[in-house]
Scaffold this motif. Structure first.
Motif, mmCIF file in Angstrom:
data_model
loop_
_atom_site.group_PDB
_atom_site.id
_atom_site.type_symbol
_atom_site.label_atom_id
_atom_site.label_comp_id
_atom_site.label_asym_id
_atom_site.label_seq_id
_atom_site.Cartn_x
_atom_site.Cartn_y
_atom_site.Cartn_z
ATOM 1 N N TYR A 151 0.827 -1.206 0.000
ATOM 2 C CA TYR A 151 0.000 0.000 0.000
ATOM 3 C C TYR A 151 0.868 1.265 0.000
ATOM 4 O O TYR A 151 2.007 1.259 0.461
ATOM 5 C CB TYR A 151 -0.854 0.068 1.273
ATOM 6 N N TRP A 152 0.235 2.337 -0.457
ATOM 7 C CA TRP A 152 0.726 3.687 -0.218
ATOM 8 C C TRP A 152 -0.387 4.470 0.466
ATOM 9 O O TRP A 152 -1.547 4.424 0.036
ATOM 10 C CB TRP A 152 1.129 4.384 -1.500
ATOM 11 N N ARG A 162 -4.644 10.229 8.031
ATOM 12 C CA ARG A 162 -3.947 9.436 7.030
ATOM 13 C C ARG A 162 -4.970 8.771 6.129
ATOM 14 O O ARG A 162 -5.969 8.223 6.605
ATOM 15 C CB ARG A 162 -3.056 8.396 7.698
ATOM 16 N N GLU A 163 -4.738 8.798 4.822
ATOM 17 C CA GLU A 163 -5.657 8.184 3.876
ATOM 18 C C GLU A 163 -4.912 7.209 2.978
ATOM 19 O O GLU A 163 -3.742 7.420 2.633
ATOM 20 C CB GLU A 163 -6.358 9.243 3.014
ATOM 21 N N ARG A 164 -5.610 6.171 2.594
ATOM 22 C CA ARG A 164 -5.025 5.198 1.681
ATOM 23 C C ARG A 164 -5.082 5.752 0.258
ATOM 24 O O ARG A 164 -6.135 6.178 -0.188
ATOM 25 C CB ARG A 164 -5.759 3.870 1.760
ATOM 26 N N VAL A 165 -3.969 5.689 -0.411
ATOM 27 C CA VAL A 165 -3.861 6.220 -1.775
ATOM 28 C C VAL A 165 -4.006 5.114 -2.806
ATOM 29 O O VAL A 165 -4.729 5.261 -3.783
ATOM 30 C CB VAL A 165 -2.509 6.938 -1.956
ATOM 31 N N ALA A 166 -3.290 3.998 -2.586
ATOM 32 C CA ALA A 166 -3.273 2.932 -3.580
ATOM 33 C C ALA A 166 -2.930 1.612 -2.913
ATOM 34 O O ALA A 166 -2.224 1.576 -1.908
ATOM 35 C CB ALA A 166 -2.271 3.237 -4.693
ATOM 36 N N SER A 185 -3.555 -7.082 -8.570
ATOM 37 C CA SER A 185 -4.740 -6.226 -8.678
ATOM 38 C C SER A 185 -4.497 -4.913 -7.953
ATOM 39 O O SER A 185 -3.876 -4.894 -6.887
ATOM 40 C CB SER A 185 -5.956 -6.929 -8.080
ATOM 41 N N THR A 186 -5.010 -3.843 -8.532
ATOM 42 C CA THR A 186 -4.769 -2.514 -7.968
ATOM 43 C C THR A 186 -6.080 -1.809 -7.637
ATOM 44 O O THR A 186 -7.133 -2.100 -8.216
ATOM 45 C CB THR A 186 -3.962 -1.641 -8.930
ATOM 46 N N ASN A 187 -5.962 -0.873 -6.723
ATOM 47 C CA ASN A 187 -7.111 -0.077 -6.306
ATOM 48 C C ASN A 187 -6.593 1.295 -5.898
ATOM 49 O O ASN A 187 -5.523 1.391 -5.277
ATOM 50 C CB ASN A 187 -7.826 -0.740 -5.128
ATOM 51 N N TYR A 188 -7.349 2.346 -6.259
ATOM 52 C CA TYR A 188 -6.874 3.710 -6.013
ATOM 53 C C TYR A 188 -7.955 4.550 -5.346
ATOM 54 O O TYR A 188 -9.162 4.345 -5.563
ATOM 55 C CB TYR A 188 -6.499 4.385 -7.336
ATOM 56 N N ALA A 189 -7.515 5.526 -4.581
ATOM 57 C CA ALA A 189 -8.428 6.539 -4.086
ATOM 58 C C ALA A 189 -8.949 7.343 -5.277
ATOM 59 O O ALA A 189 -8.224 7.551 -6.265
ATOM 60 C CB ALA A 189 -7.716 7.453 -3.098
ATOM 61 N N ASP A 190 -10.192 7.801 -5.181
ATOM 62 C CA ASP A 190 -10.786 8.546 -6.295
ATOM 63 C C ASP A 190 -9.956 9.772 -6.658
ATOM 64 O O ASP A 190 -9.875 10.153 -7.823
ATOM 65 C CB ASP A 190 -12.211 8.973 -5.935
ATOM 66 N N GLY A 233 -6.205 7.676 -12.366
ATOM 67 C CA GLY A 233 -5.806 8.220 -13.652
ATOM 68 C C GLY A 233 -4.514 9.015 -13.611
ATOM 69 O O GLY A 233 -3.958 9.357 -14.663
ATOM 70 N N ARG A 234 -4.020 9.323 -12.410
ATOM 71 C CA ARG A 234 -2.781 10.096 -12.275
ATOM 72 C C ARG A 234 -1.665 9.302 -11.604
ATOM 73 O O ARG A 234 -0.491 9.492 -11.939
ATOM 74 C CB ARG A 234 -3.034 11.368 -11.454
ATOM 75 N N PHE A 235 -2.021 8.439 -10.666
ATOM 76 C CA PHE A 235 -1.033 7.654 -9.922
ATOM 77 C C PHE A 235 -1.091 6.193 -10.367
ATOM 78 O O PHE A 235 -2.169 5.675 -10.702
ATOM 79 C CB PHE A 235 -1.317 7.712 -8.425
ATOM 80 N N THR A 236 0.067 5.535 -10.336
ATOM 81 C CA THR A 236 0.146 4.122 -10.672
ATOM 82 C C THR A 236 1.003 3.408 -9.642
ATOM 83 O O THR A 236 2.154 3.792 -9.414
ATOM 84 C CB THR A 236 0.750 3.906 -12.063
ATOM 85 N N ILE A 237 0.438 2.379 -9.032
ATOM 86 C CA ILE A 237 1.178 1.559 -8.076
ATOM 87 C C ILE A 237 1.662 0.302 -8.789
ATOM 88 O O ILE A 237 0.952 -0.257 -9.640
ATOM 89 C CB ILE A 237 0.307 1.207 -6.844
ATOM 90 N N SER A 238 2.871 -0.128 -8.450
ATOM 91 C CA SER A 238 3.416 -1.358 -9.015
ATOM 92 C C SER A 238 4.320 -1.998 -7.968
ATOM 93 O O SER A 238 4.657 -1.369 -6.960
ATOM 94 C CB SER A 238 4.185 -1.082 -10.304
ATOM 95 N N ARG A 239 4.704 -3.231 -8.218
ATOM 96 C CA ARG A 239 5.539 -3.936 -7.253
ATOM 97 C C ARG A 239 6.506 -4.866 -7.960
ATOM 98 O O ARG A 239 6.227 -5.348 -9.060
ATOM 99 C CB ARG A 239 4.684 -4.714 -6.254
#
Length: 115
Positions: free
Chosen positions: A35-36, A45-49, A56-61, A65-71
């Motif tokens: 997570y980020w 504190r809020e979850r970003v991604a 599988s990925t999930n993002y805050a609204d 479209g602007r942030f991308t999480i990867s591992r």
């Protein structure tokens, strides 16, 4: 002992980009989700991604479209690519990972976006 080492924060102008990295090391029993999160002054504190072990990925609204999480599962590292940054993205960004038994946190890295 588990360590989470973050890097990549800094000062950037609105519309710019940054990439955060967070490497986990130590006696990890196996990482599940990564997570980020972020925390702006005076806010919770809020979850970003989120990225699961299956990718599988999930993002805050607010960042879709602007942030991308990867591992990278070999390096036990999670990344956050941030594009089209806005002043409201200014915060301390924290990485976190969960295993079967624990959650671990990074020390935080400051991201400041100037207008």
């Amino acid at each position: 002992q588990v360590q989470m080492v973050e890097s990549g924060g800094g000062l950037v102008q609105a519309g710019g980009s940054l990439r955060l990295s967070c490497a986990a090391s130590g006696r990890l029993s196996g990482i599940n989700a990564m997570y980020w999160y972020r925390q702006a002054p005076g806010k919770q504190r809020e979850r970003v991604a989120t990225i699961t072990s299956a990718g599988s990925t999930n993002y805050a609204d607010s960042v879709k479209g602007r942030f991308t999480i990867s591992r990278d599962n070999v390096k036990d590292t999670v990344y956050l690519r941030m594009n089209s940054l806005k002043p409201e993205d200014t915060a301390v960004y924290y990485c976190s990972v969960t295993t079967s038994y624990n959650r671990y946190w990074g020390q935080g890295t400051q991201v400041t976006v100037s207008s």
